[in-house]
Design a protein around this motif. Sequence first.
Motif, short mmCIF file in Angstrom:
data_model
loop_
_atom_site.label_atom_id
_atom_site.label_comp_id
_atom_site.label_asym_id
_atom_site.label_seq_id
_atom_site.Cartn_x
_atom_site.Cartn_y
_atom_site.Cartn_z
N ARG A 165 0.85 -1.18 0.00
CA ARG A 165 0.00 0.00 0.00
C ARG A 165 0.89 1.23 0.00
O ARG A 165 1.73 1.43 0.88
CB ARG A 165 -0.91 0.01 1.21
N ASP A 179 -2.83 5.16 -1.61
CA ASP A 179 -3.89 4.23 -1.21
C ASP A 179 -4.50 4.63 0.14
O ASP A 179 -5.45 3.98 0.59
CB ASP A 179 -3.34 2.80 -1.10
N THR A 209 -1.42 1.53 9.08
CA THR A 209 -2.27 0.79 8.15
C THR A 209 -3.60 1.53 7.98
O THR A 209 -3.94 2.41 8.78
CB THR A 209 -2.54 -0.63 8.65
N LYS A 210 -4.34 1.13 6.95
CA LYS A 210 -5.66 1.74 6.75
C LYS A 210 -6.53 1.51 7.97
O LYS A 210 -7.21 2.41 8.45
CB LYS A 210 -6.34 1.13 5.52
#
Length: 187
Positions: A27, A31, A87-88
Amino acid sequence: TPPLQPFAIRFGADNATLEPQGPTLQRRMSDLEGLFADRRAWEQAVADGDPVVYTVVSSPVPETARELPQSITTIFPGDTGGEFWMTKGHQHPDPQGEIYLGLEGHGGLLLFDGERAEWLDISPGVIGYIPPGWAHRSVNVGDEPYRFLAVYPGSAGHDYGWVLTHGMGLRARRSADRVELVPFGTP
Ligand code: S6P
Ligand code: ZN
């Protein structure tokens, strides 16, 4: 899909890979739209080379019901507008637990159930437990890559929209030589 046969999975020498290995993903900053508090800093980072923020390598165990997939996430060190790379983050649409085992570096596991936020320090040898119903995001708070092994039920799924709607309760910011946790709405 029929259940797999028993087999062994080994860490690579650098703890960054699994053997045998299944799907992998990368990613990049682009993103991660809408996730960092400082949107202009995020846009600048995308324009400025769009760096890889994290990678995920999985074992060949599929994400299907009753199987127990695993993956290693590597978050590279950095911050965007002072907010540590992360992270997302997601919810499991089917609320099921998960564990993270710290492998390298120093990170945090941010958990949010929609009302309460919790922060767990994760370093090598520490297991963070994610109870059912808690959204989870990982953060690299060190200056080297942060790696952890995730083990999760194959039918749990990933809901990324939940985090965009509800946030994660807290943000992890670089403050001098430490981590500052600030309420999610704080710019
Ligand atoms: C899967 C598990 C991890 C994450 C990975 C990337 O349930 O929690 O393997 O997928 O750390 O994070 P994200 O939020 O982009 O899926
Ligand atoms: Zn998960």
